[in-house]
Design a protein around this motif. Structure first.
Motif, PDB file in Angstrom:
ATOM      1  N   LEU A   1     -55.292  16.626   4.048  1.00 37.42           N
ATOM      2  CA  LEU A   1     -55.198  15.253   3.563  1.00 37.42           C
ATOM      3  C   LEU A   1     -56.450  14.509   4.008  1.00 37.42           C
ATOM      4  O   LEU A   1     -56.776  14.491   5.205  1.00 37.42           O
ATOM      5  CB  LEU A   1     -53.971  14.564   4.151  1.00 37.42           C
ATOM      6  N   VAL A   2     -57.173  13.919   3.074  1.00 33.72           N
ATOM      7  CA  VAL A   2     -58.349  13.117   3.392  1.00 33.72           C
ATOM      8  C   VAL A   2     -58.013  11.664   3.063  1.00 33.72           C
ATOM      9  O   VAL A   2     -57.795  11.321   1.892  1.00 33.72           O
ATOM     10  CB  VAL A   2     -59.588  13.581   2.613  1.00 33.72           C
ATOM     11  N   PHE A   3     -57.958  10.829   4.086  1.00 30.52           N
ATOM     12  CA  PHE A   3     -57.539   9.437   3.918  1.00 30.52           C
ATOM     13  C   PHE A   3     -58.742   8.534   3.646  1.00 30.52           C
ATOM     14  O   PHE A   3     -59.800   8.691   4.249  1.00 30.52           O
ATOM     15  CB  PHE A   3     -56.815   8.947   5.166  1.00 30.52           C
ATOM     16  N   LYS A   4     -58.557   7.589   2.757  1.00 32.11           N
ATOM     17  CA  LYS A   4     -59.517   6.500   2.579  1.00 32.11           C
ATOM     18  C   LYS A   4     -59.216   5.398   3.575  1.00 32.11           C
ATOM     19  O   LYS A   4     -60.121   4.745   4.095  1.00 32.11           O
ATOM     20  CB  LYS A   4     -59.469   5.957   1.155  1.00 32.11           C
ATOM     21  N   SER A   5     -57.955   5.168   3.836  1.00 36.23           N
ATOM     22  CA  SER A   5     -57.538   4.198   4.847  1.00 36.23           C
ATOM     23  C   SER A   5     -57.489   4.883   6.205  1.00 36.23           C
ATOM     24  O   SER A   5     -57.619   6.115   6.301  1.00 36.23           O
ATOM     25  CB  SER A   5     -56.147   3.672   4.490  1.00 36.23           C
ATOM     26  N   PRO A   6     -57.303   4.131   7.280  1.00 36.92           N
ATOM     27  CA  PRO A   6     -57.026   4.798   8.558  1.00 36.92           C
ATOM     28  C   PRO A   6     -55.778   5.663   8.444  1.00 36.92           C
ATOM     29  O   PRO A   6     -54.826   5.323   7.742  1.00 36.92           O
ATOM     30  CB  PRO A   6     -56.803   3.622   9.520  1.00 36.92           C
ATOM     31  N   ARG A   7     -55.784   6.769   9.143  1.00 40.20           N
ATOM     32  CA  ARG A   7     -54.626   7.654   9.073  1.00 40.20           C
ATOM     33  C   ARG A   7     -53.401   6.975   9.672  1.00 40.20           C
ATOM     34  O   ARG A   7     -53.532   6.120  10.554  1.00 40.20           O
ATOM     35  CB  ARG A   7     -54.932   8.958   9.801  1.00 40.20           C
ATOM     36  N   PRO A   8     -52.216   7.354   9.207  1.00 34.40           N
ATOM     37  CA  PRO A   8     -51.006   6.707   9.724  1.00 34.40           C
ATOM     38  C   PRO A   8     -50.835   6.944  11.222  1.00 34.40           C
ATOM     39  O   PRO A   8     -51.226   7.982  11.765  1.00 34.40           O
ATOM     40  CB  PRO A   8     -49.879   7.379   8.934  1.00 34.40           C
ATOM     41  N   ALA A   9     -50.197   5.986  11.862  1.00 32.36           N
ATOM     42  CA  ALA A   9     -49.863   6.153  13.272  1.00 32.36           C
ATOM     43  C   ALA A   9     -48.704   7.122  13.441  1.00 32.36           C
ATOM     44  O   ALA A   9     -48.513   7.689  14.525  1.00 32.36           O
ATOM     45  CB  ALA A   9     -49.512   4.802  13.887  1.00 32.36           C
ATOM     46  N   ALA A  10     -47.932   7.325  12.360  1.00 30.31           N
ATOM     47  CA  ALA A  10     -46.826   8.287  12.403  1.00 30.31           C
ATOM     48  C   ALA A  10     -46.576   8.788  10.988  1.00 30.31           C
ATOM     49  O   ALA A  10     -46.571   8.002  10.027  1.00 30.31           O
ATOM     50  CB  ALA A  10     -45.564   7.656  12.975  1.00 30.31           C
ATOM     51  N   MET A  11     -46.387  10.081  10.867  1.00 28.55           N
ATOM     52  CA  MET A  11     -46.062  10.689   9.579  1.00 28.55           C
ATOM     53  C   MET A  11     -45.429  12.049   9.840  1.00 28.55           C
ATOM     54  O   MET A  11     -45.493  12.578  10.948  1.00 28.55           O
ATOM     55  CB  MET A  11     -47.297  10.841   8.689  1.00 28.55           C
ATOM     56  N   VAL A  12     -44.803  12.606   8.804  1.00 28.03           N
ATOM     57  CA  VAL A  12     -44.165  13.916   8.950  1.00 28.03           C
ATOM     58  C   VAL A  12     -44.394  14.715   7.675  1.00 28.03           C
ATOM     59  O   VAL A  12     -44.328  14.170   6.565  1.00 28.03           O
ATOM     60  CB  VAL A  12     -42.654  13.777   9.263  1.00 28.03           C
ATOM     61  N   LEU A  13     -44.689  15.981   7.845  1.00 28.80           N
ATOM     62  CA  LEU A  13     -44.854  16.919   6.730  1.00 28.80           C
ATOM     63  C   LEU A  13     -43.587  17.759   6.644  1.00 28.80           C
ATOM     64  O   LEU A  13     -43.175  18.382   7.627  1.00 28.80           O
ATOM     65  CB  LEU A  13     -46.071  17.812   6.960  1.00 28.80           C
TER      66      LEU A  13
END
Length: 683
Positions: free
Chosen positions: A299-311
């Motif tokens: 995953l390449v983010f344009k925004s800052p990466r999330p502080a929390a996420m789950v795959l």
């Protein structure tokens, strides 16, 4: 030109290059260690321009021709690495060379790995040398067809994104792409193009998101135009001037739909999906039309990466879901889980949750992490980890860019935005196919710059069948089905049943398998051509074997026996048969002895005997026709009385009955007539 000649010329060319003054941040998918990486999976952080030039410190002998500079105690995190984690100073080509060489040597062909390394390095080196640039350079090279054997490695493409450009490089601004080499042995084609797939093999890998619709809950400007702003940071973490814009689903140039994450990252590098500004949580979901192998996610983010996420993944088309990995800046606070930075193998990681870089940050996950990486990729354990029908990423907590503002001011509202959603994988074929075709009814979604789609129906080899080669072909069930062996390359082909050409299908029977000592368990279905048995190895009852033809011939078993009775007509014909015995007898029983039959009788009257002494009482008749015709002609039914005229076998003392014998059901009138012929015409 030979591999070694190319190697010496490349060495001479590189010997004149300056020694790199900057260290290179290197890690195994974000796992830092000081020293040489031994894993064939690795990811490189942004690399300063001068650091791409190999060192002259070491020669071509030994493990690596490029000596790494000293490992610093600590460097600022980049590309999603954990804050405060010291990265090693390691040349990317040193690790790539050693991984390729080590793997190919393990497979028995060191030159294959060396040639592959030289090819990749030479292409990239020429591109870099021709560009006279300032600042950082970023390269994304996906080496996606790993080695199952040593046949080939397919390079699906590379991208160079940099400020300024030279011929042969794709231009783009700084900090929009991260550098990552990914080399994936085990799930690539084991055979070259056009190969008959003689050993374990797998179709080409690719981006499973290509040709399929990505789904999100929102999109910026989907219902009404929205404004947004975003900050980026410089090397001192100071905020650059904000980049602001508008998004609107009504205008193609301003729309940022989910499909933008699945277009070509090489042909369309500046497209992205953006969530609605008022969305605190989001979900990105990929639904597949069949089961696929999933190897890794980028995953390449344009925004800052999330502080929390789950795959998460599903293996039953979305009915149930299971987490692959949790990502959080604080695993304990967000999910109540340990961090794999502190405990290796933990289900959560903080490596990819820093807001820096504020754009271009990556989240990378590979499905076969140690110790599963050493598994046979077609084993049940590995497949339980690799098999997917659906994949989703739940973005749970936004965060703003915490760069240093020049003056106190309110930061822009945070939002989610993603450049690329790259789901690497391949058709799910259990090692029994090297090519796949579209699943029935599947229609690929068109996307800009996307020409290759990973399809989901296997074109099975090794005598296997089914959409995933999960079955043996109809006539190849003599042994239990097995997936191929991805470690040794053994194909584990399905074995044909021995049906002698008289059946189209067979099934595996465990009882037959055990009874044979685990040698053969196939049972032929619906034996044709008047055959019967587990292997269609004998003629059906009432049919006889034609010894003049091979048993595999469709007419090897002749029609049901038609017994032609001798007729009592002209007395001269009867006498001409020269019968040596004529008796009245009652049939008691008949017994199949395999090679012949025996008929137990009770002789009630002897009308004629020649050399053998025939007495009234119990005796055995031997139907000769059983041996060479497969049936008992003439017919002798137990319980009935017959007049039987035949021949004696003096050597064995047997009374023989065959097709020349006169056999008729007893009648008093028939008995008197035969006795009269014997006395009047046959003397």
């Amino acid at each position: 030109m030979g591999v070694r000649v190319w190697g010496h010329r490349l060495k001479e060319m590189l010997a004149a290059a300056p020694v790199p003054p900057h260290p290179i941040c290197h890690g195994e998918m974000g796992h830092y260690t000081c020293g040489r990486s031994t894993s064939p999976f690795f990811c490189l952080a942004p690399i300063p321009s001068t650091a791409w030039v190999p060192s002259r410190a070491s020669g071509m002998g030994g493990r690596s021709p490029w000596g790494p500079p000293p490992c610093p105690a600590q460097l600022p995190e980049t590309g999603g690495r954990g804050a405060g984690v010291p990265p090693p100073a390691l040349s990317p080509f040193s690790s790539l060379y050693n991984s390729c060489l080590g793997f190919s040597q393990a497979q028995g062909s060191p030159e294959g790995g060396v040639a592959f390394f030289y090819f990749i390095f030479f292409a990239l080196f020429c591109c870099f040398r021709r560009a006279k640039l300032q600042g950082e350079r970023h390269v994304a090279v996906h080496l996606l067809d790993g080695l199952m054997g040593t046949r080939h490695v397919a390079v699906l493409g590379w991208r160079v994104v940099e400020r300024g450009t030279a011929s042969g490089c794709v231009a783009g601004p700084q900090n929009t792409s991260r550098s990552h080499f990914i080399f994936l042995p085990g799930l690539g084609s084991a055979a070259g193009a056009g190969s008959p797939c003689e050993k374990a093999c797998n179709p080409r890998m690719g981006n499973l998101a290509h040709g399929r619709a990505l789904r999100t809950e929102t999109a910026c400007g989907r219902h009404a135009a929205e404004s947004f702003c975003a900050y980026t940071e410089d090397t001192a973490l100071r905020c650059q001037p904000p980049a602001c814009g508008r998004c609107s689903g009504a205008h193609a140039g301003l729309a940022h739909p989910p499909a933008a994450m699945a277009d070509s990252p090489f042909r369309r590098p500046r497209t992205w999906w953006q969530a609605a500004g008022d969305t605190p949580q989001e979900t990105i979901r990929l639904d597949l039309e069949a089961a696929f192998y999933f190897t890794h996610l980028i995953l390449v983010f344009k925004s800052p990466r999330p502080a929390a996420m789950v795959l998460e993944r599903s293996q039953d088309f979305g009915k149930t879901w299971k987490p692959y990995k949790y990502f959080a800046a604080n695993c304990s606070a967000a999910f109540g889980l340990e961090d794999d930075v502190a405990r290796k193998g933990a289900l959560c990681t903080s490596r990819y949750s820093s807001p820096f870089p504020c754009t271009g940050g990556e989240v990378i996950y590979r499905a076969l992490s140690p110790p599963l990486a050493a598994q046979d990729p077609y084993s049940a354990e590995a497949q339980a980890q690799l098999k997917v029908t659906n994949l989703r990423v739940r973005l749970l907590e936004r965060q703003s860019c915490p760069c240093l503002l020049p003056a106190p001011q309110a930061p822009p509202a945070p939002h989610y935005a993603v450049y690329d959603f790259i789901v690497k994988g391949s058709c799910f074929c259990n090692g029994h196919a090297d090519r796949c075709v579209p699943v029935s009814g599947f229609r690929p979604v068109k996307a800009a710059g996307v020409f290759q789609v990973v399809h989901g129906k296997c074109m099975c080899k090794h005598n296997t069948a089914g959409p995933h080669c999960q079955l043996c072909a109809p006539l190849y069930n003599d042994r239990p089905w097995q997936a191929a062996d991805g470690k040794t390359g053994a194909p584990r082909e399905c074995q044909s049943c021995k049906c002698n050409g008289h059946a189209d299908t067979c099934h595996f029977d465990m009882d037959a398998w055990l009874a044979s000592g685990n040698r053969s368990g196939g049972v032929c279905d619906n034996c044709q051509h008047n055959t019967a048995g587990q292997h269609c190895q004998r003629c059906k009852p009432g049919f006889y074997r034609d010894l003049r033809k091979p048993f595999s011939a469709p007419d090897a078993c002749k029609r049901k026996c038609e017994c032609k009775e001798q007729v009592l007509g002209n007395p001269k014909v009867f006498c001409g048969m020269k019968y040596t015995y004529v008796i009245k007898t009652k049939i008691l029983s008949a017994h199949d002895k395999g090679s012949h039959a025996e008929v137990n009788v009770k002789i009630k009257k002897v009308l004629k005997s020649t050399k053998l002494k025939i007495l009234r009482g119990k005796r055995t008749l031997y139907p000769e026709s059983w041996t060479n015709r497969g049936c008992t002609c003439p017919i002798l039914n137990p319980g009935l009385e017959y007049l039987v005229a035949g021949h004696e076998d003096v050597r064995t003392g047997r009374l023989i009955v065959n097709m020349k014998s006169f056999v008729h059901q007893w009648k008093s009138a028939l008995g008197r007539k035969v006795l009269e012929i014997l006395k009047r015409d046959c003397n």
